[in-house]
Design an enzyme around this catalytic site. Structure first.
Site, PDB file in Angstrom:
ATOM      1  N   ASP A  41       0.760  -1.256   0.062  1.00 38.38           N
ATOM      2  CA  ASP A  41      -0.052  -0.176  -0.024  1.00 38.38           C
ATOM      3  C   ASP A  41       0.791   1.426   0.069  1.00 38.38           C
ATOM      4  OD1 ASP A  41      -2.164   1.458  -0.083  1.00 38.38           O
ATOM      5  OD2 ASP A  41      -2.850   1.133   2.015  1.00 38.38           O
ATOM      6  N   GLY A  52       0.095   5.517  -4.252  1.00 43.94           N
ATOM      7  CA  GLY A  52      -0.666   6.825  -4.743  1.00 43.94           C
ATOM      8  C   GLY A  52       0.007   7.993  -4.135  1.00 43.94           C
ATOM      9  N   HIS A 107       2.243   3.214  -9.216  1.00 46.88           N
ATOM     10  CA  HIS A 107       1.887   1.905  -9.352  1.00 46.88           C
ATOM     11  C   HIS A 107       2.949   1.329 -10.173  1.00 46.88           C
ATOM     12  CE1 HIS A 107      -1.882   2.429  -7.541  1.00 46.88           C
ATOM     13  NE2 HIS A 107      -2.457   2.805  -8.627  1.00 46.88           N
ATOM     14  N   LEU A 115      10.631 -20.048  -5.297  1.00 47.84           N
ATOM     15  CA  LEU A 115       9.801 -19.283  -4.534  1.00 47.84           C
ATOM     16  C   LEU A 115       8.525 -19.499  -5.111  1.00 47.84           C
ATOM     17  CD1 LEU A 115       9.273 -16.883  -2.513  1.00 47.84           C
ATOM     18  CD2 LEU A 115       9.434 -15.445  -4.483  1.00 47.84           C
ATOM     19  N   ARG A 153      -5.183  -1.851   8.691  1.00 47.10           N
ATOM     20  CA  ARG A 153      -6.375  -2.697   8.599  1.00 47.10           C
ATOM     21  C   ARG A 153      -6.299  -3.875   7.532  1.00 47.10           C
ATOM     22  NH1 ARG A 153      -7.764   2.482   6.793  1.00 47.10           N
ATOM     23  NH2 ARG A 153      -7.312   2.955   4.587  1.00 47.10           N
TER      24      ARG A 153
HETATM   25  C1  IPE Z   1      -5.655  -2.629  -0.308  1.00 46.61           C
HETATM   26  O1  IPE Z   1      -5.200  -1.378  -0.459  1.00 46.61           O
HETATM   27  C2  IPE Z   1      -5.412  -3.164  -1.727  1.00 46.61           C
HETATM   28  C3  IPE Z   1      -4.156  -3.443  -2.319  1.00 46.61           C
HETATM   29  C4  IPE Z   1      -3.056  -3.261  -1.755  1.00 46.61           C
HETATM   30  C5  IPE Z   1      -4.325  -3.918  -3.665  1.00 46.61           C
HETATM   31  P1  IPE Z   1      -6.228  -0.072  -0.523  1.00 46.61           P
HETATM   32  O2  IPE Z   1      -5.366   0.927  -0.721  1.00 46.61           O
HETATM   33  O3  IPE Z   1      -7.171  -0.486  -1.760  1.00 46.61           O
HETATM   34  O4  IPE Z   1      -7.082  -0.330   0.754  1.00 46.61           O
HETATM   35  P2  IPE Z   1      -7.968   0.797   1.693  1.00 46.61           P
HETATM   36  O5  IPE Z   1      -8.851   1.274   0.833  1.00 46.61           O
HETATM   37  O6  IPE Z   1      -6.966   1.785   2.187  1.00 46.61           O
HETATM   38  O7  IPE Z   1      -8.444  -0.021   2.534  1.00 46.61           O
HETATM   39  C1  IPE Z   2      -1.745   0.229  -3.341  1.00 48.11           C
HETATM   40  O1  IPE Z   2      -1.333   1.621  -3.325  1.00 48.11           O
HETATM   41  C2  IPE Z   2      -1.961  -0.387  -4.723  1.00 48.11           C
HETATM   42  C3  IPE Z   2      -3.196  -0.548  -5.217  1.00 48.11           C
HETATM   43  C4  IPE Z   2      -4.183  -0.739  -4.166  1.00 48.11           C
HETATM   44  C5  IPE Z   2      -3.443  -1.039  -6.308  1.00 48.11           C
HETATM   45  P1  IPE Z   2      -2.664   2.625  -3.418  1.00 48.11           P
HETATM   46  O2  IPE Z   2      -2.888   3.258  -4.881  1.00 48.11           O
HETATM   47  O3  IPE Z   2      -3.685   1.909  -2.521  1.00 48.11           O
HETATM   48  O4  IPE Z   2      -1.867   3.860  -2.710  1.00 48.11           O
HETATM   49  P2  IPE Z   2      -2.445   4.809  -1.480  1.00 48.11           P
HETATM   50  O5  IPE Z   2      -3.064   4.285  -0.655  1.00 48.11           O
HETATM   51  O6  IPE Z   2      -3.368   5.748  -2.236  1.00 48.11           O
HETATM   52  O7  IPE Z   2      -1.472   5.921  -1.187  1.00 48.11           O
HETATM   53 MG    MG Z   3      -4.014   2.424  -0.628  1.00 49.34          MG
END
Ligand code: IPE
Ligand code: IPE
Ligand code: MG
Length: 242
Positions: free
Chosen positions: A21, A24, A38, A132, A195
């Protein structure tokens, strides 16, 4: 399995699951579009597969796209799917070089046909490798996985292949996408969120959780070693007393 890490003998978790995570936010900090994050995140996955294998981890399962991630903008979802196409293509080559077995869990029915074909090819071509065990959770949701398993079992009960008394934990586990894998020993989530976001909700019942504020594109082998050291400080009791 034990391994010496930076001079210290440590227990290596057999199965590590990761919620990658923060892509973004990583991009935003650089005033770049989310898909830039990404892309950087996908590069890190490649490196972590190699590092995990070298450290002695046998199973690595990463959350790439959740059943809820369709809620994002069309631009972001399209960007992620295109990145995935490129990733799956490269992955075939990398897997054969690194002896890596690749599997994909999640509901494939919602994915584009060409992506499903690439996944099938990747799984078939790497099924013989014994390095792996790398698993990508794609259009994956723990609740959706359980829903599909329940549906599957219900059909077998209806047809008489199973009776309700046959339904035990082992049977349910055997109907999940992760049926061939041990449960994760260690879960890592980056970016400071505490979470599960619908990840492996059945399989994580007795897993140790490690949370770090590091954003996924900044995650590296030193972070992974920190998580393993944390894991070594935990006492796993499984409901018993030690
Ligand atoms: C969880 O991250 C899903 C992935 C890492 C692919 P999100 O960024 O989608 O989760 P929330 O919305 O913060 O719970
Ligand atoms: C996790 O990073 C990747 C995916 C859920 C695809 P995020 O895209 O959720 O990044 P943040 O949480 O917005 O920083
Ligand atoms: Mg996220």
């Amino acid at each position: 399995m034990k391994n010496i890490i930076d001079g210290e003998e440590l227990n290596i978790p057999e199965h590590v699951a990761i919620i990658m995570d923060g892509n973004g936010r990583w991009a935003k900090k650089r005033l770049m579009p989310r898909n830039f994050g990404h892309k950087a995140g996908a590069k890190v996955v490649e490196q972590i597969c190699e590092d995990a294998h070298n450290l002695g981890i046998k199973y690595l399962t990463v959350y790439a796209f959740s059943t809820e991630n369709w809620r994002r903008s069309v631009e972001e979802v399209t960007g992620i799917m295109n990145l995935l196409r490129a990733y799956l293509k490269d992955c075939i080559e990398r897997a054969s070089k690194n002896n890596m077995r690749v599997r994909v869990i999640g509901d494939r029915t919602a994915l584009d046909k060409d992506i499903v074909e690439k996944i099938e090819e990747l799984e078939a071509k790497t099924a013989c490798y014994d390095g792996l065990n790398f698993t990508i959770a794609l259009n994956y949701g723990g609740r959706d996985e359980l829903r599909r398993a329940v549906l599957d079992i219900a059909k077998d009960v209806k047809s008489g292949e199973l009776t309700p008394d046959d339904i035990d934990e082992k049977l349910i586990s055997s109907r999940l996408d992760t049926k061939d894998m041990p449960d994760p020993d260690l879960l890592i989530r980056t970016s400071g969120e505490l979470r599960l976001s619908n990840y492996l909700i059945w399989q994580l019942a007795y897993t140790e959780f490690y949370f770090t504020d590091v954003l996924w594109p900044d995650f590296d082998i030193n972070e992974l070693k920190d998580a393993i050291r944390y894991f070594n400080g935990r006492e796993r009791r499984y409901g018993g007393v030690k």
